[in-house]
Design a protein around this motif. Structure first.
Motif, PDB file in Angstrom:
ATOM      1  N   MET A  37       0.836  -0.976   0.186  1.00 47.05           N
ATOM      2  CA  MET A  37      -0.223   0.056   0.168  1.00 47.05           C
ATOM      3  C   MET A  37       1.234   1.312   0.125  1.00 47.05           C
ATOM      4  N   PRO A  38       0.530   2.131  -1.115  1.00 43.09           N
ATOM      5  CA  PRO A  38       1.530   3.465  -1.206  1.00 43.09           C
ATOM      6  C   PRO A  38       1.384   4.761   0.107  1.00 43.09           C
ATOM      7  N   TRP A  39       2.379   4.731   0.821  1.00 49.31           N
ATOM      8  CA  TRP A  39       1.877   5.857   2.134  1.00 49.31           C
ATOM      9  C   TRP A  39       2.836   6.766   2.091  1.00 49.31           C
ATOM     10  N   ALA A  40       2.370   8.404   2.761  1.00 51.30           N
ATOM     11  CA  ALA A  40       3.405   8.973   2.721  1.00 51.30           C
ATOM     12  C   ALA A  40       3.583   9.906   4.618  1.00 51.30           C
ATOM     13  N   PHE A  41       5.093   9.983   5.183  1.00 50.19           N
ATOM     14  CA  PHE A  41       4.807  10.586   6.131  1.00 50.19           C
ATOM     15  C   PHE A  41       5.094  11.771   5.866  1.00 50.19           C
ATOM     16  N   GLY A  42       4.303  12.580   6.865  1.00 50.76           N
ATOM     17  CA  GLY A  42       4.730  13.628   7.254  1.00 50.76           C
ATOM     18  C   GLY A  42       5.614  14.839   7.687  1.00 50.76           C
ATOM     19  N   THR A  43       6.508  15.437   7.839  1.00 53.66           N
ATOM     20  CA  THR A  43       7.398  16.432   8.146  1.00 53.66           C
ATOM     21  C   THR A  43       8.161  16.351   9.100  1.00 53.66           C
ATOM     22  N   HIS A  44       7.529  16.076  10.460  1.00 49.54           N
ATOM     23  CA  HIS A  44       8.234  15.946  11.709  1.00 49.54           C
ATOM     24  C   HIS A  44       8.358  13.996  11.914  1.00 49.54           C
ATOM     25  N   GLY A  45       7.575  13.238  10.959  1.00 41.73           N
ATOM     26  CA  GLY A  45       7.559  11.255  10.891  1.00 41.73           C
ATOM     27  C   GLY A  45       5.987  11.622  11.766  1.00 41.73           C
ATOM     28  N   ASP A  46       5.137  12.570  12.796  1.00 47.26           N
ATOM     29  CA  ASP A  46       3.890  11.606  13.413  1.00 47.26           C
ATOM     30  C   ASP A  46       3.069  11.311  12.173  1.00 47.26           C
ATOM     31  N   THR A  47       3.191  11.316  11.432  1.00 45.18           N
ATOM     32  CA  THR A  47       1.586  11.482  10.278  1.00 45.18           C
ATOM     33  C   THR A  47       1.927  11.181   9.239  1.00 45.18           C
ATOM     34  N   VAL A  48       0.952   9.993   8.732  1.00 45.70           N
ATOM     35  CA  VAL A  48       1.315   9.506   7.242  1.00 45.70           C
ATOM     36  C   VAL A  48      -0.110   9.366   7.389  1.00 45.70           C
ATOM     37  N   ALA A  49      -0.169   8.881   5.411  1.00 46.79           N
ATOM     38  CA  ALA A  49      -1.042   9.031   4.547  1.00 46.79           C
ATOM     39  C   ALA A  49      -0.859   7.862   3.698  1.00 46.79           C
ATOM     40  N   TYR A  50      -2.035   7.163   4.487  1.00 48.85           N
ATOM     41  CA  TYR A  50      -2.432   5.166   3.710  1.00 48.85           C
ATOM     42  C   TYR A  50      -3.028   5.331   2.513  1.00 48.85           C
ATOM     43  N   LEU A  51      -2.799   5.382   1.225  1.00 47.54           N
ATOM     44  CA  LEU A  51      -3.426   5.658  -0.273  1.00 47.54           C
ATOM     45  C   LEU A  51      -3.802   4.174  -0.462  1.00 47.54           C
ATOM     46  N   PHE A  52      -5.139   4.023  -0.022  1.00 47.54           N
ATOM     47  CA  PHE A  52      -5.781   2.643  -1.225  1.00 47.54           C
ATOM     48  C   PHE A  52      -5.782   2.641  -1.939  1.00 47.54           C
ATOM     49  N   ALA A  53      -6.132   4.009  -2.887  1.00 50.93           N
ATOM     50  CA  ALA A  53      -5.679   3.674  -3.895  1.00 50.93           C
ATOM     51  C   ALA A  53      -3.991   4.066  -4.676  1.00 50.93           C
TER      52      ALA A  53
ATOM     53  N   ASN B  42     -10.321   8.113  -4.624  1.00 53.59           N
ATOM     54  CA  ASN B  42      -8.970   9.188  -3.899  1.00 53.59           C
ATOM     55  C   ASN B  42      -9.259   8.950  -2.572  1.00 53.59           C
ATOM     56  N   LYS B  43      -8.817   6.875  -2.173  1.00 53.16           N
ATOM     57  CA  LYS B  43      -9.431   6.480  -0.676  1.00 53.16           C
ATOM     58  C   LYS B  43      -7.641   6.656   0.000  1.00 53.16           C
ATOM     59  N   ILE B  44      -8.144   8.058   1.300  1.00 54.31           N
ATOM     60  CA  ILE B  44      -6.355   7.723   1.797  1.00 54.31           C
ATOM     61  C   ILE B  44      -7.165   7.720   3.373  1.00 54.31           C
ATOM     62  N   LEU B  45      -5.888   7.493   4.390  1.00 53.30           N
ATOM     63  CA  LEU B  45      -6.208   7.301   5.801  1.00 53.30           C
ATOM     64  C   LEU B  45      -5.088   8.391   6.486  1.00 53.30           C
ATOM     65  N   TRP B  46      -5.525   9.260   7.018  1.00 53.75           N
ATOM     66  CA  TRP B  46      -4.973  10.310   7.566  1.00 53.75           C
ATOM     67  C   TRP B  46      -4.743   9.568   9.077  1.00 53.75           C
ATOM     68  N   GLU B  47      -3.400   9.766   9.494  1.00 53.28           N
ATOM     69  CA  GLU B  47      -3.386   9.272  11.005  1.00 53.28           C
ATOM     70  C   GLU B  47      -2.336  10.352  11.406  1.00 53.28           C
ATOM     71  N   ALA B  48      -2.153  10.560  12.936  1.00 48.22           N
ATOM     72  CA  ALA B  48      -1.318  11.034  13.231  1.00 48.22           C
ATOM     73  C   ALA B  48      -0.875  10.491  14.309  1.00 48.22           C
ATOM     74  N   LYS B  49       0.525  11.092  14.895  1.00 40.90           N
ATOM     75  CA  LYS B  49       1.321   9.536  16.075  1.00 40.90           C
ATOM     76  C   LYS B  49      -0.292   9.634  17.196  1.00 40.90           C
ATOM     77  N   ASP B  50      -0.561  10.833  17.595  1.00 39.21           N
ATOM     78  CA  ASP B  50      -1.711  11.014  19.062  1.00 39.21           C
ATOM     79  C   ASP B  50      -2.699  10.650  18.585  1.00 39.21           C
ATOM     80  N   SER B  51      -3.117  10.977  17.162  1.00 37.07           N
ATOM     81  CA  SER B  51      -4.555   9.982  17.328  1.00 37.07           C
ATOM     82  C   SER B  51      -4.320   9.453  15.628  1.00 37.07           C
ATOM     83  N   PRO B  52      -4.190   7.963  16.825  1.00 39.60           N
ATOM     84  CA  PRO B  52      -4.018   6.696  15.220  1.00 39.60           C
ATOM     85  C   PRO B  52      -4.777   6.397  14.638  1.00 39.60           C
ATOM     86  N   SER B  53      -6.632   6.673  14.637  1.00 37.10           N
ATOM     87  CA  SER B  53      -7.616   6.398  14.161  1.00 37.10           C
ATOM     88  C   SER B  53      -7.921   7.592  13.502  1.00 37.10           C
TER      89      SER B  53
END
Length: 107
Positions: free
Chosen positions: A1-17, A33-44
Protein backbone atom coordinates in the motif's frame (compact mmCIF):
# COMPACT_ATOMS: atom_id res chain seq x y z
CA UNK A 1 0.00 0.00 0.00
CA UNK A 2 1.49 3.39 -0.96
CA UNK A 3 2.03 5.79 1.94
CA UNK A 4 3.73 9.08 2.78
CA UNK A 5 5.12 10.43 6.06
CA UNK A 6 4.50 13.98 7.24
CA UNK A 7 7.24 16.55 7.81
CA UNK A 8 7.87 15.61 11.44
CA UNK A 9 7.42 11.84 11.07
CA UNK A 10 4.32 11.99 13.28
CA UNK A 11 1.70 11.79 10.52
CA UNK A 12 1.11 9.37 7.68
CA UNK A 13 -1.19 9.12 4.67
CA UNK A 14 -2.05 5.59 3.51
CA UNK A 15 -3.30 5.64 -0.08
CA UNK A 16 -5.87 2.96 -0.86
CA UNK A 17 -5.70 4.14 -4.46
CA UNK A 18 -2.29 3.53 -6.00
CA UNK A 19 -2.39 7.04 -7.51
CA UNK A 20 -4.59 10.06 -6.90
CA UNK A 21 -6.53 11.50 -9.83
CA UNK A 22 -8.02 15.03 -10.00
CA UNK A 23 -11.78 15.38 -10.15
CA UNK A 24 -14.73 13.89 -8.34
CA UNK A 25 -14.89 10.22 -7.33
CA UNK A 26 -15.63 7.69 -8.60
CA UNK A 27 -12.90 7.91 -11.21
CA UNK A 28 -13.08 6.56 -14.76
CA UNK A 29 -12.13 3.08 -13.49
CA UNK A 30 -14.84 3.28 -10.75
CA UNK A 31 -12.22 3.54 -7.98
CA UNK A 32 -11.89 6.41 -5.52
CA UNK A 33 -9.16 8.63 -4.08
CA UNK A 34 -9.38 7.04 -0.63
CA UNK A 35 -6.71 7.97 1.93
CA UNK A 36 -6.34 7.08 5.60
CA UNK A 37 -4.96 10.17 7.37
CA UNK A 38 -3.37 9.44 10.76
CA UNK A 39 -1.39 11.31 13.41
CA UNK A 40 0.81 9.69 16.07
CA UNK A 41 -1.36 11.11 18.88
CA UNK A 42 -4.56 10.21 17.02
CA UNK A 43 -4.04 6.86 15.25
CA UNK A 44 -7.70 6.62 14.23
CA UNK A 45 -7.44 10.06 12.62
CA UNK A 46 -10.66 11.02 14.40
CA UNK A 47 -9.32 14.34 15.71
CA UNK A 48 -7.28 15.24 12.64
CA UNK A 49 -8.24 18.06 10.25
CA UNK A 50 -6.69 17.97 6.78
CA UNK A 51 -6.48 21.06 4.57
CA UNK A 52 -5.00 20.80 1.09
CA UNK A 53 -3.93 23.20 -1.65
CA UNK A 54 -1.70 23.03 -4.73
CA UNK A 55 1.98 23.34 -3.84
CA UNK A 56 3.12 26.97 -3.90
CA UNK A 57 -0.39 28.45 -3.94
CA UNK A 58 -3.03 29.18 -1.35
CA UNK A 59 -6.10 28.32 -3.46
CA UNK A 60 -8.10 26.22 -4.03
CA UNK A 61 -8.37 24.72 -0.57
CA UNK A 62 -10.02 21.40 0.22
CA UNK A 63 -10.88 20.44 3.79
CA UNK A 64 -11.11 16.79 4.76
CA UNK A 65 -11.74 15.01 8.04
CA UNK A 66 -8.94 12.76 9.26
CA UNK A 67 -9.27 9.01 9.33
CA UNK A 68 -10.37 7.20 6.18
CA UNK A 69 -11.75 9.67 3.66
CA UNK A 70 -12.29 10.29 -0.02
CA UNK A 71 -9.77 12.95 -0.98
CA UNK A 72 -10.93 14.58 -4.20
CA UNK A 73 -9.08 17.66 -5.44
CA UNK A 74 -10.02 19.79 -8.46
CA UNK A 75 -6.65 20.06 -10.23
CA UNK A 76 -3.64 17.90 -11.06
CA UNK A 77 -0.12 18.51 -9.77
CA UNK A 78 1.61 18.37 -6.42
CA UNK A 79 -0.73 19.07 -3.50
CA UNK A 80 0.31 20.05 0.03
CA UNK A 81 -1.87 18.66 2.81
CA UNK A 82 -1.58 20.21 6.27
CA UNK A 83 -2.73 17.93 9.06
CA UNK A 84 -3.57 19.54 12.39
CA UNK A 85 -4.71 17.87 15.59
CA UNK A 86 -4.81 18.25 19.35
CA UNK A 87 -7.41 19.86 21.57
CA UNK A 88 -6.95 23.21 19.79
CA UNK A 89 -5.20 22.06 16.63
CA UNK A 90 -1.83 23.01 18.13
CA UNK A 91 0.06 20.14 16.44
CA UNK A 92 0.59 20.12 12.68
CA UNK A 93 2.50 18.41 9.90
CA UNK A 94 2.47 18.54 6.10
CA UNK A 95 2.40 15.82 3.45
CA UNK A 96 2.88 16.43 -0.29
CA UNK A 97 1.13 14.10 -2.74
CA UNK A 98 1.10 14.00 -6.53
CA UNK A 99 -2.30 14.11 -8.28
CA UNK A 100 -2.75 12.96 -11.90
CA UNK A 101 -4.91 14.90 -14.41
CA UNK A 102 -8.67 14.25 -14.41
CA UNK A 103 -9.68 11.30 -16.58
CA UNK A 104 -6.32 9.54 -16.19
CA UNK A 105 -6.43 5.80 -15.58
CA UNK A 106 -4.22 5.03 -12.59
CA UNK A 107 -1.59 2.36 -13.25
Amino acid sequence: MPWAFGTHGDTVAYLFATQLVAGVSPRVDDSQNKILWEAKDSPSGANVLVEGHPLGTSQPIVTIAGGPSITDVPTAGCWTFRLSWGSKGQRSSTINLEVLPAGTLPS
